[in-house]
Design a protein around this motif. Structure first.
Motif, PDB file in Angstrom:
ATOM      1  N   TYR A 189      13.895   4.766  -0.793  1.00  0.00           N
ATOM      2  CA  TYR A 189      14.436   5.343   0.106  1.00  0.00           C
ATOM      3  C   TYR A 189      15.860   5.653  -0.174  1.00  0.00           C
ATOM      4  CZ  TYR A 189       9.932   3.946   2.489  1.00  0.00           C
ATOM      5  OH  TYR A 189       8.759   3.850   2.833  1.00  0.00           O
ATOM      6  N   TYR A 190      16.648   4.699  -0.671  1.00  0.00           N
ATOM      7  CA  TYR A 190      18.132   4.987  -1.093  1.00  0.00           C
ATOM      8  C   TYR A 190      18.267   6.201  -2.158  1.00  0.00           C
ATOM      9  CZ  TYR A 190      22.359   4.375  -3.472  1.00  0.00           C
ATOM     10  OH  TYR A 190      23.855   4.267  -4.248  1.00  0.00           O
ATOM     11  N   TYR A 191      17.327   6.089  -2.849  1.00  0.00           N
ATOM     12  CA  TYR A 191      17.275   7.225  -3.935  1.00  0.00           C
ATOM     13  C   TYR A 191      16.865   8.740  -3.338  1.00  0.00           C
ATOM     14  CZ  TYR A 191      16.056   9.892  -8.255  1.00  0.00           C
ATOM     15  OH  TYR A 191      15.664  11.029  -8.958  1.00  0.00           O
ATOM     16  N   GLN A 192      15.966   8.635  -2.695  1.00  0.00           N
ATOM     17  CA  GLN A 192      15.725   9.818  -1.698  1.00  0.00           C
ATOM     18  C   GLN A 192      16.814  10.287  -1.067  1.00  0.00           C
ATOM     19  OE1 GLN A 192      11.994   8.438   0.292  1.00  0.00           O
ATOM     20  NE2 GLN A 192      10.700   9.281  -1.241  1.00  0.00           N
ATOM     21  N   ALA A 193      17.430   9.490  -0.416  1.00  0.00           N
ATOM     22  CA  ALA A 193      18.555   9.757   0.493  1.00  0.00           C
ATOM     23  C   ALA A 193      19.652  10.575  -0.464  1.00  0.00           C
ATOM     24  CB  ALA A 193      19.199   8.596   1.506  1.00  0.00           C
ATOM     25  N   SER A 194      19.636  10.168  -1.428  1.00  0.00           N
ATOM     26  CA  SER A 194      20.883  10.950  -2.367  1.00  0.00           C
ATOM     27  C   SER A 194      20.463  12.060  -2.954  1.00  0.00           C
ATOM     28  CB  SER A 194      21.432   9.818  -3.376  1.00  0.00           C
ATOM     29  OG  SER A 194      20.257   9.559  -4.252  1.00  0.00           O
ATOM     30  N   ALA A 204       7.813  13.389  -1.773  1.00  0.00           N
ATOM     31  CA  ALA A 204       6.706  12.785  -2.580  1.00  0.00           C
ATOM     32  C   ALA A 204       7.250  12.958  -4.252  1.00  0.00           C
ATOM     33  CB  ALA A 204       5.608  13.556  -2.341  1.00  0.00           C
ATOM     34  N   VAL A 205       7.827  14.067  -4.508  1.00  0.00           N
ATOM     35  CA  VAL A 205       8.297  14.281  -5.859  1.00  0.00           C
ATOM     36  C   VAL A 205       9.531  13.545  -6.184  1.00  0.00           C
ATOM     37  CG1 VAL A 205       9.424  16.248  -7.316  1.00  0.00           C
ATOM     38  CG2 VAL A 205       7.603  16.809  -5.711  1.00  0.00           C
ATOM     39  N   SER A 206      10.347  13.250  -5.276  1.00  0.00           N
ATOM     40  CA  SER A 206      11.605  12.257  -5.653  1.00  0.00           C
ATOM     41  C   SER A 206      10.925  11.016  -5.823  1.00  0.00           C
ATOM     42  CB  SER A 206      12.627  12.268  -4.448  1.00  0.00           C
ATOM     43  OG  SER A 206      12.042  11.880  -3.266  1.00  0.00           O
ATOM     44  N   ALA A 207       9.942  10.557  -5.174  1.00  0.00           N
ATOM     45  CA  ALA A 207       9.407   9.125  -5.651  1.00  0.00           C
ATOM     46  C   ALA A 207       8.881   9.117  -6.848  1.00  0.00           C
ATOM     47  CB  ALA A 207       8.193   8.590  -4.521  1.00  0.00           C
ATOM     48  N   ALA A 239      15.321  15.536  -0.783  1.00  0.00           N
ATOM     49  CA  ALA A 239      14.042  14.751  -0.399  1.00  0.00           C
ATOM     50  C   ALA A 239      13.828  15.195   1.096  1.00  0.00           C
ATOM     51  CB  ALA A 239      13.873  13.292  -0.663  1.00  0.00           C
ATOM     52  N   HIS A 240      14.411  16.443   1.636  1.00  0.00           N
ATOM     53  CA  HIS A 240      14.192  16.570   2.912  1.00  0.00           C
ATOM     54  C   HIS A 240      12.828  16.999   3.584  1.00  0.00           C
ATOM     55  CE1 HIS A 240      18.623  15.872   2.604  1.00  0.00           C
ATOM     56  NE2 HIS A 240      18.635  16.902   1.871  1.00  0.00           N
ATOM     57  N   THR A 241      12.044  17.090   2.723  1.00  0.00           N
ATOM     58  CA  THR A 241      10.822  17.858   3.217  1.00  0.00           C
ATOM     59  C   THR A 241       9.808  16.758   2.714  1.00  0.00           C
ATOM     60  OG1 THR A 241      10.164  18.945   0.921  1.00  0.00           O
ATOM     61  CG2 THR A 241      11.482  20.234   2.913  1.00  0.00           C
ATOM     62  N   THR A 287       0.813  -1.199   0.022  1.00  0.00           N
ATOM     63  CA  THR A 287       0.000   0.006   0.045  1.00  0.00           C
ATOM     64  C   THR A 287       0.741   1.294   0.048  1.00  0.00           C
ATOM     65  OG1 THR A 287      -1.766  -1.111   1.115  1.00  0.00           O
ATOM     66  CG2 THR A 287      -1.793   1.143   1.131  1.00  0.00           C
ATOM     67  N   ARG A 288       1.954   1.296   0.811  1.00  0.00           N
ATOM     68  CA  ARG A 288       2.875   2.459   0.865  1.00  0.00           C
ATOM     69  C   ARG A 288       3.688   2.622  -0.527  1.00  0.00           C
ATOM     70  NH1 ARG A 288       3.692   7.331   2.462  1.00  0.00           N
ATOM     71  NH2 ARG A 288       5.743   7.900   3.021  1.00  0.00           N
ATOM     72  N   LEU A 289       3.850   1.402  -1.155  1.00  0.00           N
ATOM     73  CA  LEU A 289       4.612   1.733  -2.461  1.00  0.00           C
ATOM     74  C   LEU A 289       3.622   2.219  -3.387  1.00  0.00           C
ATOM     75  CD1 LEU A 289       7.275   1.172  -4.063  1.00  0.00           C
ATOM     76  CD2 LEU A 289       6.218  -0.921  -4.772  1.00  0.00           C
ATOM     77  N   ARG A 290       2.485   1.674  -3.584  1.00  0.00           N
ATOM     78  CA  ARG A 290       1.488   2.275  -4.331  1.00  0.00           C
ATOM     79  C   ARG A 290       1.032   3.667  -4.044  1.00  0.00           C
ATOM     80  NH1 ARG A 290      -2.305  -1.030  -3.312  1.00  0.00           N
ATOM     81  NH2 ARG A 290      -3.642   0.206  -2.034  1.00  0.00           N
ATOM     82  N   GLU A 291       0.915   4.098  -2.641  1.00  0.00           N
ATOM     83  CA  GLU A 291       0.718   5.383  -2.646  1.00  0.00           C
ATOM     84  C   GLU A 291       1.896   6.594  -3.127  1.00  0.00           C
ATOM     85  OE1 GLU A 291       0.177   5.215   1.695  1.00  0.00           O
ATOM     86  OE2 GLU A 291      -2.037   4.739   1.465  1.00  0.00           O
TER      87      GLU A 291
END
Length: 398
Positions: free
Chosen positions: A313-318, A328-331, A321-323, A290-294
């Protein structure tokens, strides 16, 4: 002869071009397709319409009605079951005859019967995964108030789910839906499962020309042990002090990590009024999916989703994505810039008909293994080239 009564979902084909005046055992229709099937006590055929495939199973009317009713009741509860599409009744046929009715379900994509996992008379390296898969399925059914009454290796389809195997119920003609199952009902269901699984393992040994002593007759007992362990974790009530409310969140996180969604938290006074009794109402095992789909609109099974989320999350950490909005955008950027291009490349090098999302999970596992060996992140390009050069080792992941 007469006209059949068809009860169908509104988005389904009408199936009127099929020869309902005859048993499906006598069909020879151009829509019929040959797909792997397990051992069934009833006639089963597969038919293709547009981009989807449907399963038609013929059985006496009262059993068909029960199976259709149970599958419809379980569908909104996110339990892994075949998706019900329709019920067909032939009113001119005696309702007790095998071909008096039929249940139509959607073909479970990327799934296969248990014999696809058999190695030399047993499940080999997949044994633990099979145990976990069956135990998880029984837990989810019982949480949903479903008494199965016939859990067996043959009444389930299996699907690779990242590093695990997911079990899906496909036969529900003996099942019953209750508001809540009693301890006695659950014990009865577990005992039936143990007997059926032992019989299935004896059949596997016989097919491999092995003596009965070589059959894995303990597997059903181990499924039962795993079931009771899971059930205890999911249903145990905690008594906490007023200053221990952090344990509420800890319990929810523990259940989420196992993949279960939490529908409700019930807190009631316990004893002296200075302590609380915590009871958690557990929903379906779809938390990470559910989380991945959202986050990304990507559809995956539960363990696939948990593994893919780690990549998100690995992609977001790089990146930036601090807000909450940045995450959401980085996902979305991850899906467009990483997931979809890599998925297209994986489709080009994996077997036809294979689950591309599972291939992505296997690739992530390979990338992790390479990075661990190198002591640093090797990146997608290096990992992909090595994965192809090695012939997609372990695909599907073993």
């Amino acid at each position: 002869m007469g006209t059949p009564h068809l009860l169908l979902r509104p988005d389904a084909p009408d199936f009127l071009d099929l020869d309902w005046e005859r048993s499906i055992a006598d069909w020879n229709h151009e829509r019929m397709v040959d797909l792997p099937r397990g051992i069934h006590r009833h006639e089963v055929v597969f038919v293709a319409y547009d981009d989807d495939v449907y399963v038609i199973k013929e059985l006496p009317r009262r059993y068909a009605r029960r199976e259709h009713e149970v599958l419809r009741a379980l569908e909104p509860r996110s339990v892994p079951t075949a998706s019900p599409i329709g019920l067909v009744e032939r009113p001119w046929v005696d309702p007790h005859y095998e071909w008096s009715a039929a249940v139509i379900t959607r073909y479970v994509r990327f799934a296969f019967p248990y014999r696809e996992l058999v190695e030399a008379g047993s499940f080999g390296k997949r044994r633990t995964q099979m145990i976990d898969g069956l135990a998880n399925l029984l837990v989810e059914l019982h949480l949903a108030g479903c008494f199965w009454g016939d859990c067996s290796l043959s009444n389930v389809l299996y699907r690779f789910d990242a590093e695990a195997v997911q079990a899906t119920m496909i036969d529900a003609e003996t099942a019953e839906i209750h508001e809540q199952l009693s301890d006695g009902q659950r014990k009865d269901d577990i005992e039936i499962m143990q007997t059926n699984v032992a019989g299935g393992m004896a059949d596997i040994a016989a097919a491999a020309d092995l003596d009965l002593d070589a059959a894995d007759l303990e597997m059903g007992l181990e499924v039962a042990r795993r079931y009771w362990e899971l059930w205890t974790v999911l249903t145990d009530q905690l008594v906490i002090a007023e200053n221990e409310r952090f344990k509420i969140r800890k319990k929810i996180q523990e259940l989420n990590k196992m993949g279960f969604e939490v529908d409700e938290v019930d807190l009631v006074p316990a004893g002296d009024g200075h302590r609380l009794r915590l009871r958690v109402e557990v929903g379906g095992r779809r938390y990470h999916a559910t989380r991945l789909r959202e986050l990304t609109r990507v559809e995956a099974t539960e363990r696939q989703a948990r593994q893919i989320l780690s990549d998100v999350y690995y992609y977001q950490a790089s990146g930036d994505a601090h807000t909450p909005s940045g995450k959401a955008v980085s996902a979305i950027h991850w899906r467009v810039g990483v997931f979809e291009p890599l998925l297209a490349r994986l489709r080009a090098v994996t077997p036809e008909g294979a689950d591309p999302v599972q291939a992505y999970c296997d690739f992530l596992h390979h990338r992790y293994a390479l990075s661990s060996q190198a002591g640093q992140d090797v990146g997608n390009e290096v990992a992909f080239d090595d994965w192809v050069a090695c012939g997609q080792p372990g695909y599907p992941l073993r």
